[in-house]
Design a protein around this motif. Structure first.
Motif, short mmCIF file in Angstrom:
data_model
loop_
_atom_site.label_atom_id
_atom_site.label_comp_id
_atom_site.label_asym_id
_atom_site.label_seq_id
_atom_site.Cartn_x
_atom_site.Cartn_y
_atom_site.Cartn_z
N SER A 1 0.79 4.34 -4.37
CA SER A 1 -0.72 4.35 -4.73
C SER A 1 -0.74 3.45 -5.93
O SER A 1 -2.34 3.44 -6.92
CB SER A 1 -1.42 5.75 -5.07
N ASN A 2 0.40 3.44 -6.74
CA ASN A 2 -0.09 3.11 -8.33
C ASN A 2 1.42 1.55 -7.63
O ASN A 2 2.51 2.22 -8.29
CB ASN A 2 0.58 3.44 -9.33
N LYS B 1 1.72 7.89 6.28
CA LYS B 1 0.85 8.24 5.23
C LYS B 1 -0.95 8.14 5.98
O LYS B 1 -1.18 7.30 6.19
CB LYS B 1 0.87 7.23 4.02
N THR C 1 0.91 -1.18 -0.01
CA THR C 1 0.00 -0.11 0.06
C THR C 1 0.98 1.44 0.24
O THR C 1 0.09 2.40 -0.25
CB THR C 1 -0.42 -0.15 1.31
#
Ligand SMILES: C[S@@+](CC[C@H](N)C(=O)[O-])C[C@H]1O[C@@H](n2cnc3c(N)ncnc32)[C@H](O)[C@@H]1O
Length: 202
Positions: free
Chosen positions: A149-150, A186, A146
């Protein structure tokens, strides 16, 4: 065109990224005494956040990366600041060799997890270091996928530090230290990602 080419112009606008690199520079300098005789390679240099933090303390730094977009952004910064002890090279560690017996220090920050074959990288890095030279790896501890994000172009979801150290040892590098020195929070996914430094010597 790589994913990094697309991101290059905006790369330095993310304060989490620049802060992370600044902390890595501090940690590298804490562990390795830099001097004006040193020839350094910053691998996966990107826009040079590590390279520019080390450049004043050493004789010469080569920045290598396989994203021409990232290298173009860095070249512009070097030109603007009239920095002359840096050379950039478009280089893909998964496909090309490194020059042998050349560097006193190799740094790689947040790029190892994008490289296909860690054993191959380690072998090449070993050959490329001078005897007594150091390698500094700063990267993510094993994560759950995670962090990005990509995940296009992400080859490893961070590293088990002990397993990574074993790969380096198998390739004749002597581990000096490894420890966690930082954490990226995050808030958007309510997670913290520890970051390690590993220093080894030829
Ligand atoms: C997350 S960025 C880190 C950039 C920089 N080290 C920093 O701290 O800001 C990863 C970098 O590794 C480069 N990279 C990924 N795979 C590579 C490969 N096979 N050979 C060379 N560079 C690679 C990318 O182009 C990108 O610039």
């Amino acid at each position: 065109m790589s994913n990094f080419d697309t991101l290059a112009n905006e790369w330095d606008n993310n304060p989490r990224r620049t802060k992370l690199a600044k902390k890595a520079v501090v940690e590298i300098k804490k562990n390795i005494k830099l001097n004006k005789n040193m020839n350094v390679l910053d691998y996966g240099t990107g826009t040079g956040l590590i390279l520019l933090g080390l450049q004043l303390d050493v004789k010469f730094i080569t920045g290598m990366d396989n994203s021409q977009g990232m290298l173009n952004v860095l070249q512009q910064k070097l030109d603007n600041a009239k920095i002359t002890n840096v050379k950039l090279k478009n280089h893909d560690i998964d496909k090309e060799q490194l020059p042998e017996n050349k560097y006193d220090l190799i740094t790689i920050n947040m790029a190892l997890h994008h490289i296909e074959d860690i054993n191959n990288f380690t072998k090449k890095a070993y050959k490329s270091l001078k005897k007594g030279g150091y390698i500094s790896i700063t990267d993510l501890v094993t994560e759950d996928g995670t962090f990005h994000s990509n995940n296009d172009g992400v080859k490893y979801f961070g590293f088990n530090i002990k397993k990574l150290a074993t790969i380096l040892e198998k390739n004749k590098l002597n581990i000096k230290y490894h420890y966690i020195y930082n954490e990226i929070e995050k808030l958007e996914i309510n997670k913290k990602f520890p970051i390690f430094i590993l220093i080894a010597k030829k």
